[in-house]
Write an enzyme that holds these catalytic residues in place. Structure first.
Site, PDB file in Angstrom:
ATOM      1  N   GLY A  27      37.343  37.544  42.345  1.00 54.71           N
ATOM      2  CA  GLY A  27      37.050  38.737  43.136  1.00 54.71           C
ATOM      3  C   GLY A  27      36.021  39.572  42.399  1.00 54.71           C
ATOM      4  O   GLY A  27      35.168  38.963  41.480  1.00 54.71           O
ATOM      5  N   SER A  28      36.160  40.794  42.423  1.00 57.01           N
ATOM      6  CA  SER A  28      34.879  41.603  42.161  1.00 57.01           C
ATOM      7  C   SER A  28      34.612  41.594  40.706  1.00 57.01           C
ATOM      8  O   SER A  28      33.582  42.215  40.112  1.00 57.01           O
ATOM      9  CB  SER A  28      35.410  42.985  42.453  1.00 57.01           C
ATOM     10  OG  SER A  28      35.763  43.200  43.700  1.00 57.01           O
ATOM     11  N   VAL A  29      35.886  41.077  39.860  1.00 53.51           N
ATOM     12  CA  VAL A  29      35.310  40.810  38.420  1.00 53.51           C
ATOM     13  C   VAL A  29      33.888  40.267  38.161  1.00 53.51           C
ATOM     14  O   VAL A  29      33.347  40.129  37.182  1.00 53.51           O
ATOM     15  CB  VAL A  29      36.258  40.452  37.664  1.00 53.51           C
ATOM     16  CG1 VAL A  29      37.439  41.340  37.363  1.00 53.51           C
ATOM     17  CG2 VAL A  29      36.658  39.123  37.822  1.00 53.51           C
TER      18      VAL A  29
END
Lengths: 373, 584
Positions: free
Chosen positions: B292-294
């Site tokens: 995800g966003s990491v």
């Protein structure tokens, strides 16, 4: 001292001017130091085994006046009464010694004690001094009268006593009784060749004990090689002496007594070393030396063989016991459960010593004009 | 010889006729008794001399013991405890704390042909060997063989009791037992070994060659204190949010040594038999996830490093992107143009996707390859998961990968790359072995120093102004990126099943440690206002762990308001004008 005039013919006056006063002073000092050491050394031991701290102190302090009374009373007696007293106490204690095999309380694997209401008695302690006196009489009588087989009776009696002691088992006591008897037959004029043979036999006996009795083997092995086994007590003991130094930590200020299991009995000398210091310990050694050596030398001017043998035997017993105890504490010999006379805790030991010392004082009194029959 | 007392002449008794010998009386001069007395008297002197000598020896010894012999006293020699020879070496952490060791234990075997009465032996053995029934033992002791194992690895107490039974035919063999004093705490790192002293899991397996037959302990890079903090905080969070599991990893930002590695649920390494596939599974190194966003931090780094984009660049995030049947939209979108710092701060999927397209598919692929994302990770563990990489790599893949979907990697991949992002741009292979501090760990440059500086500012911005505020710890300049990936379920995504994570580092002015925390399927609580996202679930854990491990690791708090720090970490994060770099 000068308050008692030489012309005083009272019982005490006569006693005072005939008794060996140096020995009396030395004994009094030993008893005083003993009381002090008991106060210092026994509370930690009492607490460790779940008794009230002053348990041993109270018991000993009750017995102490009795012991002093016994010493004084016995020392008043003439040699003939001393002999009768010794015979009577000896007979009673030998019977009780025999009874230990039937009704003795087993403590730490040995049957040495007879339980009486209020206290326990170790009959062998009473056998020790009285047997010395009896041996002296038998040997002296044997010399005096060709018809009396004193030597033979003495050897027989000795064999029986030692056998009983070994049966308990109480090797330490047997060794002391044996040594005292040996000294007495030596003084009674045993030919040197026989002395040598007896000495060899004694050594062989000890070696036999080493080979045959496992706890003796272990003790001696540990003495010879401290790294081989548990040398906890002796390490603490040596540490106590080193810790005390020249002047000691002060009475009651010792710490190692808290870790010494037998601080109040077998290792009381180490407690003295830590709390009173080297100088006081040397004084204690000197006091014992005064009692023993003076008594022995004093009877050299004695004409009666009985008195010579009896006094020397009693002095030997007292001296050996002190030497064994102190030497054990100092790791000069294997640890042997033996009390330091009048310093260690122990009711039977104390009373028996009182009887023995009383007899010693009685025999070393100056008797101008020999002995009344 | 003193004779100060004259012979007894005044004694009346002495004058009596001598009818018989009398022991009390001195003998008449010249008689046999008199001779005996004289000999006795001289021997008395000898006796006194012997006693004097004995007392002198004692006095001498007293002086010796008390004053002189203190150092030379032959004390019982304290032999140093003999090293127990075992088949496997110890495993210790970086500070030398024991993680695994071997103890010699006795194992009981029997020769049934010698055992006289199997039924009787079984009856007496059963109460000692708890866990074996009498019937079992009887059967084993009745077998027609001359060797059967009765029980491996007895306790000393059990051995003692068996010996006391005195049953012939029961024998002991020296055996070994592997002990893991930390139990479950480092189970996923250390693993365990089997009854035949071979490593079966974890470092015990990968380093089997160094451990078996060796005596020198194997030192890992793990810091047990840090491991404990991470383990405890993750467990607490999993419980709090009723999650199904979690993972955590802390790396030294400069050397890539693993300081802590936690995967939950876990098992007690002392009882591997109680473990199941779920607890044995290592989420940090074996599990592959869409993170995800990491990933957006990596996308930003790639873009900045390419030189095509700078911190002032912006992208149009006003409308979702439609690609065939897919739609890419923002969570809580701003629906306007966003500058690059804003894309990171607000975690814009649209912005990240457009940025990736700007750089191009081959460049993105090459960049991720450089970070090691296309192969299984490297670590001294047997359990390493190969990533799931799209093939073919289309435009839609490039766009989703930009915000961390459509590619599954292990958390280890992410943290190793993150270390390079913040340490000045050098990628190093992570390791579980303690590195020699004097030795230069080498490494490969993957981004420019300048890019790394920008990334540090962006990550700090997320914590000061963005979704990661709950990770902040005053004084430690925490920076990072939240992630809330929807877990894939078959061909679709489950909106309610999140993988909430936070990847970051501290202190951001000069990052020392990189950390990831990941919570699998947390459920929102009243306290998190029903949210289960990375910012609400993982960021607080990150903050709490930093707060506890920074003092342990010797990271000093910093005055965040000092001009130098402010200058170092300042970011212009306002809405941009229309950027010349923006597509369309």
């Amino acid at each position: 001292m000068t308050t008692i005039p030489r012309t005083d013919t009272s019982l005490f006056g006569q006693w005072w001017w005939t008794v060996d006063r140096w020995t009396v002073f030395a004994l009094a000092a030993i008893i005083g130091i003993g009381a002090l050491m008991l106060l210092a050394a026994s509370p930690p031991v009492a607490e460790r085994i779940g008794l009230e701290p002053l348990h041993f102190v109270k018991r000993q302090m009750l017995l102490l006046p009795l012991a002093i009374g016994v010493i004084f009373f016995v020392s008043l007696q003439p040699p003939r009464i001393v002999r009768r007293l010794a015979l009577a106490v000896f007979c009673v204690s030998v019977i009780m010694l025999a009874l230990t095999f039937v009704m003795g309380a087993e403590i730490k694997g040995a049957r040495r004690w007879i339980s009486l209401p209020g206290m326990s008695i170790q009959p062998s302690e009473f056998v020790k001094p009285t047997f010395a006196v009896l041996t002296a009489w038998l040997l002296a009588q044997g010399k005096a009268s060709a018809r009396f087989p004193g030597g033979l009776v003495s050897v027989t009696l000795f064999a029986v006593i030692v056998a009983m002691l070994l049966k308990q088992p109480d090797l330490g006591m047997a060794v002391i009784v044996g040594a005292v008897w040996f000294v007495q037959v030596f003084l009674a004029g045993l030919p040197i060749i026989l002395v040598a043979i007896l000495a060899v036999l004694g050594m062989a006996g000890l070696f036999g004990a080493y080979m045959l009795l496992p706890h003796v083997t272990s003790r001696i092995n540990r003495f010879l090689d401290p790294a081989a086994g548990d040398s906890y007590q002796i390490d603490r003991s040596i540490e106590a002496f080193a810790n005390g130094g020249l002047f000691g930590r002060g009475p009651g200020e010792g710490t190692i007594k808290n870790w010494l299991p037998d601080a109040h009995s077998d290792f009381v000398f180490a407690v003295a070393g830590e709390e009173l210091g080297l100088i006081a310990c040397l004084v204690i050694v000197l006091l014992f030396a005064v009692v023993v050596v003076r008594s022995v030398l004093r009877v050299t001017s004695e004409q009666s063989l009985f008195v010579i043998l009896a006094a020397a035997g009693l002095a030997t017993q007292l001296g050996l016991q002190a030497i064994v105890n102190m030497a054990s504490s100092l790791h000069l010999m294997p640890t042997k459960g033996m009390t330091l006379p009048f310093v260690s805790y122990g009711g039977s030991s104390m009373l028996a010593l009182a009887v023995g010392t009383g007899m010693l004082l009685a025999l070393t009194r100056r008797r101008f004009g020999g002995i009344e029959p | 010889m003193s004779r100060d007392v004259p012979p007894a002449v005044t004694d009346l008794a002495a004058c009596r006729p001598q009818m018989r010998g009398n022991a009390f009386r001195g003998g008449s001069a010249g008689g046999p008794l008199h001779a005996a007395v004289e000999r006795g008297q001289s021997r008395l002197v000898f006796l006194a001399a012997m006693f004097s000598l004995a007392f002198l020896v004692i006095a001498g010894r007293l002086v010796d013991v008390t004053l002189m012999a203190q150092p030379a006293e032959p004390r019982a020699v304290q032999t140093p405890p003999r090293a127990v020879e075992t088949q496997r070496a110890d495993i210790v952490d970086r500070n030398g704390t024991l993680l695994a060791t071997s103890l010699p234990t006795p194992s009981l075997y029997a020769n049934p042909k010698i055992v006289p009465d199997a039924a009787e032996a079984a009856r007496r053995l059963a109460p000692i060997l708890v866990g074996s029934t009498e019937a079992e033992l009887r059967e084993r002791l009745s077998e027609d063989r001359s060797f059967v194992w009765v029980r491996r690895q007895l306790t000393p107490r059990q051995q003692h009791d068996v010996i006391r039974l005195g049953i012939p035919g029961l024998e002991f063999q020296r055996d070994e037992r592997r002990i893991y004093p930390q139990g479950r705490l480092v189970a996923h790192v250390v693993g365990f070994s089997g009854i035949d002293q071979t490593g079966l899991q974890g470092v015990e397996k990968t380093l089997d060659g160094d451990i078996r037959g060796a005596t020198a302990p194997v030192q890992l890079s793990i810091d047990l204190r840090v491991q404990h903090v991470l383990h405890e905080e993750l467990r607490r969070t999993i419980k709090e949010f009723s999650a199904i599991g979690g993972a955590g990893l802390i790396l030294d930002a400069h050397t890539s040594e693993v300081l802590a590695l936690v995967s939950l649920p876990d098992y007690d390494a002392n009882f591997p038999g109680t473990a199941n596939p779920e607890t044995l599974f290592n989420r940090v190194t074996l599990g592959v996830y869409e993170m995800g966003s990491v990933f957006k931090v990596l996308t930003a780094a790639m873009a900045l490093d390419s030189g095509k984009v700078n911190m002032a660049s912006g992208y149009d995030a006003s409308r979702p992107i439609q690609v065939s049947r897919f739609s890419i939209s923002d969570y809580k979108g701003k629906n306007r143009w966003l500058s690059l710092p804003e894309i990171i701060k607000y975690s814009s999927n649209i912005g990240a996707a457009k940025m990736a397209l700007d750089i191009g598919i081959p460049a993105q692929r090459a960049f991720l390859d450089k970070l090691g994302f296309l192969k299984a990770p490297h670590l001294e563990l047997p359990e390493l998961g190969a990533p799931l990489v799209p093939n073919p790599w289309r435009e839609i893949n490039a766009m989703t990968i930009a915000f961390g979907h459509g590619i599954s990697v292990t958390p280890l991949h992410v943290v190793a790359a993150e270390a390079a992002m913040v340490n000045g741009g050098i990628m190093r292979r992570p390791t579980l072995l303690k590195r020699d501090p004097a030795h230069n760990p080498g490494g490969v440059r993957v981004i420019k120093q300048r890019t790394s500086d920008d990334i540090r500012r962006l990550m700090r911005l997320v914590v000061t102004d963005g979704s990661g505020k709950k990770a902040n710890v005053p004084g430690y300049l925490v920076g990072g990126k939240t992630g809330s990936a929807e877990k894939a379920a078959g061909r679709a995504y489950r909106r309610k099943a999140l993988l909430s994570s936070f990847v970051g580092a501290f202190p951001m002015n000069d990052p020392q440690y990189v950390m990831l925390v990941m919570i699998d399927e947390p459920h929102g609580t009243e306290q998190s206002q029903g949210y289960a996202t990375g910012g609400w679930v993982a960021a607080p854990v990150f903050g709490r762990v930093v707060e506890r491990i920074a003092p342990i690791l010797g990271v000093l708090p910093i005055d965040e308001e000092s001009p130098q720090i402010r200058r170092d970490l300042i970011v212009q994060a306002s809405a941009p004008g229309r950027s010349p770099n923006a597509p369309r």
